[in-house]
Design a protein around this motif. Structure first.
Motif, short mmCIF file in Angstrom:
data_model
loop_
_atom_site.label_atom_id
_atom_site.label_comp_id
_atom_site.label_asym_id
_atom_site.label_seq_id
_atom_site.Cartn_x
_atom_site.Cartn_y
_atom_site.Cartn_z
N LEU A 1 0.86 -1.38 -0.17
CA LEU A 1 -0.04 0.01 0.17
C LEU A 1 0.91 1.36 0.04
N GLU A 2 1.95 1.15 0.82
CA GLU A 2 3.05 2.32 0.83
C GLU A 2 3.67 2.56 -0.57
N ARG A 3 3.85 1.57 -1.21
CA ARG A 3 4.22 1.40 -2.80
C ARG A 3 3.57 2.25 -3.54
N LEU A 4 2.10 1.69 -3.45
CA LEU A 4 1.09 2.40 -4.40
C LEU A 4 0.91 3.85 -4.06
N ASN A 5 1.01 4.23 -2.86
CA ASN A 5 0.83 5.82 -2.50
C ASN A 5 2.12 6.59 -3.35
N ARG A 6 3.27 5.98 -3.14
CA ARG A 6 4.37 6.60 -3.49
C ARG A 6 4.46 6.48 -5.23
N GLN A 7 3.91 5.47 -5.82
CA GLN A 7 3.83 5.52 -7.21
C GLN A 7 2.66 6.35 -7.41
#
Length: 283
Positions: free
Chosen positions: A24-30
């Motif tokens: 989820l954190e990766r998706l937010n950064r993306q």
């Protein structure tokens, strides 16, 4: 699968895979990296104030919140996703930002229908079709629930153009690993190239297709972060499909290695191109 609305109370449903805290954190950064491109594409699609919009594969709500601005307080965005964890995170963001015209629903995009079978004024999806086995079937299923004259907007990646300039070896290998693993998993890493055709095949009148690509300057950690995070997200598939071994990938050090090579080469990192296609439903 049951349909569950995420709101003041969250129903007790079975946990869905693919949405741990790291992902989820990766998706937010993306989402932060591709937000400018998404906004530019969204401005070209005929999504207007007062519309009722279904956002497929909404995740933590990035596109849903942008669409909510476009439809205004008289409109409504329904964000659909199968992951309860992602929807809980999206609802927390909605409350923190005080966005009243979005609500989130849990359901499988391949089968979900609104309870009242009401039609929507617009359909949106970002980075969804890459993940489904039959993108055309998903589009057709939901386009059937868009009113005549309504809007469809699809946004996907074209990973084939992602690179560093000049080329740096670890970034190049990392992108090759991710691309090949997705192919072996039966997915198209360059699906962004095809979304105009898919939209037409699904029955929409295509009005435009636009691809935009961020350029992340040397020293911007978002460049190495984007590539390394993709390797971490796809590493189980990279290893399982025999693309590369853990010894070859060395996931614990890959971000540091990419960052060092990009810095030393004074290289620009180009993430995947963000491609949007939009159209209308025949009257």
């Amino acid at each position: 699968m049951r349909t569950t609305t995420i709101g003041a109370e969250t129903a007790d449903v079975t946990y869905m895979l693919g949405s741990d805290a790291r992902e989820l954190e990766r998706l937010n950064r993306q989402g932060a990296v591709i937000r400018p491109a998404t906004e530019a594409i969204l401005r070209r699609a005929p999504i207007a104030p007062g519309m009722r919009v279904l956002d497929l594969g909404t995740g933590t709500g990035d596109l849903a919140f942008l669409v909510a601005d476009a439809v205004g307080p008289e409109g409504l965005v329904v964000g659909l996703d199968r992951s309860l964890d992602a929807l809980i995170a999206a609802e927390a963001r909605r409350r923190a930002m005080d966005v009243p015209n979005v609500h989130f629903v849990q359901g499988d995009v391949t089968t979900w229908k609104p309870d009242d079978d009401e039609r929507f004024d617009a359909l949106t999806a970002r980075l969804l079709l890459f993940h489904v086995a039959d993108p055309l079937a998903v589009l057709r299923h939901h386009i059937a629930r868009v009113r005549p004259g309504g809007t469809v907007l699809i946004v996907e990646f074209d990973v084939s153009v992602s690179r560093s300039e000049p080329t740096t070896p670890t970034a190049a290998r990392a992108l090759e690993w991710v691309t090949e693993a997705t192919r072996r998993h039966g997915r198209d890493p360059a699906i962004g190239r095809r979304i105009g055709q898919l939209l037409a095949q699904a029955g929409a009148c295509v009005k435009g297709v636009l691809g935009l690509q961020p350029y992340l300057l040397p020293g911007d950690p978002a460049g190495p972060d984007t590539i390394a995070a993709a390797v971490h997200a796809f590493f189980p598939s990279i290893e399982r499909t025999g693309v590369a071994t853990a010894a070859e990938v060395r996931p614990d050090t890959i971000r540091r290695r990419i960052y060092g090579e990009v810095r030393d080469a004074d290289a620009v990192v180009l993430p995947p191109a963000v491609v949007g296609a939009w159209g209308t439903i025949p009257r």
